[in-house]
Design an enzyme around this catalytic site. Structure first.
Site, PDB file in Angstrom:
ATOM      1  N   GLU A 146       0.857  -1.184   0.000  1.00 49.23           N
ATOM      2  CA  GLU A 146       0.000   0.000   0.000  1.00 49.23           C
ATOM      3  C   GLU A 146       0.892   1.232   0.000  1.00 49.23           C
ATOM      4  O   GLU A 146       1.565   1.526   0.991  1.00 49.23           O
ATOM      5  CB  GLU A 146      -0.918  -0.006   1.220  1.00 49.23           C
ATOM      6  CG  GLU A 146      -1.932   1.121   1.243  1.00 49.23           C
ATOM      7  CD  GLU A 146      -2.789   1.068   2.488  1.00 49.23           C
ATOM      8  OE1 GLU A 146      -2.839   2.086   3.206  1.00 49.23           O
ATOM      9  OE2 GLU A 146      -3.397   0.010   2.752  1.00 49.23           O
ATOM     10  N   CYS A 165      -2.373   8.554   2.150  1.00 48.61           N
ATOM     11  CA  CYS A 165      -2.026   8.087   0.806  1.00 48.61           C
ATOM     12  C   CYS A 165      -3.073   8.423  -0.241  1.00 48.61           C
ATOM     13  O   CYS A 165      -2.787   8.363  -1.438  1.00 48.61           O
ATOM     14  CB  CYS A 165      -1.758   6.583   0.817  1.00 48.61           C
ATOM     15  SG  CYS A 165      -3.143   5.587   1.387  1.00 48.61           S
TER      16      CYS A 165
END
Length: 460
Positions: A233, A267
């Site tokens: 990720e 993110c």
């Protein structure tokens, strides 16, 4: 010893001992030993009970855990409280998912050769899990990596970010207090990157869960032991499209939340905002006015909306990128000033150059860039022009525009009239291309951390 400091003012909080190579070998051996002892595997009902007790222990420490997140990670206290609540719910989510966590029947009798047989699959733990986590959600990310492993029966070794280890260490202690024997869940805090790589790439590791920089994650992915799987990720440069049909009165708050939540250190933070020329002036004025009202400062205060960057060097970097964009022709609409060693004014840039770093790379700071467009397909092409792709947004009341954008945006999730940073912990969460590998979200991680075994019976 590692000195853990407050992200905001760098005041020391605690000292934590580092783990050595010998400690790593001990932890790996212990994890492998309990995995190989099938008679000692915990039954699903026992794992559910442990997860329920863990959630109760976390709930009893809710305020303490939230304040700890705010101190070590710099997340404003109201958002840290939300993170703690999500983490508790995530543990329940893992326990709940076990009620539907099962194999399937494989049809037989579809050919003459398969007559007289019955086949089905069961799900088994994939093996020892190595989890390497990030600083920006120091409790909830740990839950996302550890709770699924506990639920499916994988031994897990979790390495927190060195800037924010306290939430992880306390969580692992609560896991043991809830009744899980230590070899099934161990923390690992090495002094350098070499030992972290040694953990991830060890032959005994069957699954790597990595949350962090793309450079490190893809490097580790390439070095995994043969047969090991991974989930990565990383980040993106999340785009939001604001159509001329958007209700501007309802757009500003989600845009601001998406761009400045946790000072942009997420993110899927909204970074590039493409606004139709017909509404660009009104949108920009409203955005600037709201951003200038954001309260930046000590994250432990209940009224703080934007906290610090995790390290002074990150504040240096973000300030440098803003200055570079302005030198390259961007208009500094608001912000851009350094407030302290770790804090920056929330910033809005107008029309940075197409090759500016604020346009092409994840800034991970309290900065958004606004670009005008006249043609939707042009905006979509610009939004899709980068090698990163994660979540995206479109704000529109025109359903045709909304659905066209949702169909054409290169993203794993498209939010209509919601920010790019929206997430629930049971939904799929995945970066595409350079932004990640595999799918996060507690139920999806549980599937990744298990493997199917087929059992076939022949009628005698």
């Amino acid at each position: 010893m590692l000195t853990v400091v407050q992200a905001f003012d760098r005041a020391p909080i605690a000292e934590v001992g580092f783990d050595t190579a010998a400690a790593l070998e001990h932890k790996l051996s212990a994890a492998e030993r309990v995995l190989r002892d099938r008679d000692g595997w915990l039954a699903p009902h026992a794992r559910i009970a442990i997860l329920r007790r863990l959630a109760a222990l976390m709930d009893a420490k809710r305020d303490h855990l939230a304040l700890q997140i705010a101190r070590e990670g710099g997340k404003p206290l109201p958002d840290a409280i939300i993170e703690t609540t999500r983490a508790i719910d995530g543990v329940h989510n893992a326990a709940d998912e076990l009620r539907n966590f099962a194999g399937r029947e494989i049809p037989m009798g579809l050919s003459a050769a398969s007559e007289g047989r019955w086949a089905f699959t069961t799900r088994e733990p994939i093996g020892v899990v190595a989890a390497i986590s990030a600083f920006n959600h120091p409790l909830n990310l740990i839950v996302h990596q550890v709770a699924p492993a506990i639920a499916v029966g994988c031994p897990v070794i979790i390495k927190p970010a060195s800037a924010t280890p306290l939430s992880c260490l306390e969580f692992v202690a609560m896991v043991h207090e809830a009744g899980l024997p230590e070899p099934w869940c161990q923390s690992f805090l090495p002094e350098g990157n070499d030992l972290a790589e040694a953990l991830a790439t060890d032959r005994r590791i069957a699954f790597l869960s990595f949350i962090g920089s793309a450079r490190v994650g893809w490097s580790l992915h390439a070095k995994l032991a043969h047969g090991a799987r991974s989930a990565l990720e990383h980040g993106g440069v999340a785009p939001a499209i604001v159509d001329r049909s958007a209700d501007l009165a309802k757009v500003i708050e989600p845009i601001v939340k998406g761009g400045y939540y946790h000072a942009g250190q997420v993110c899927v933070s909204t970074q590039r905002i493409f606004v139709h020329d017909a509404v660009a002036d009104d949108f920009t004025q409203a955005l600037i006015a709201r951003v200038e009202r954001l309260r930046t400062g000590d994250p432990t205060r209940k009224d703080t909306e934007v906290g610090p960057l995790i390290q002074p060097r990150e504040a240096d970097r973000v300030a440098e990128w803003v200055e570079e964009a302005v030198r390259g022709g961007a208009q500094l609409a608001t912000g851009g000033k350094r407030l302290s060693e770790t804090t920056l004014e929330p910033t809005v840039l107008l029309d940075p150059a197409s090759d500016a770093r604020v346009t092409t790379q994840e800034i991970f700071g309290p900065v958004v860039a606004v670009y005008r467009y006249t043609d939707l397909d042009e905006a979509l092409a610009r939004a899709n022009s980068l090698p990163t792709a994660f979540q995206a947004s479109v704000f529109a009341q025109d359903i045709d525009v909304a659905l066209r954008a949702a169909n054409r945006l290169d993203a794993s999730a498209v939010m209509i009239n919601d920010p790019t940073a929206f997430r629930t912990d049971w939904m799929p969460f995945a970066g595409r291309r350079e932004s990640g590998y595999g799918t996060g979200g507690i139920p999806y991680t549980m599937r990744d951390m298990s493997q199917e075994k087929m059992v076939l019976m022949r009628r005698s």
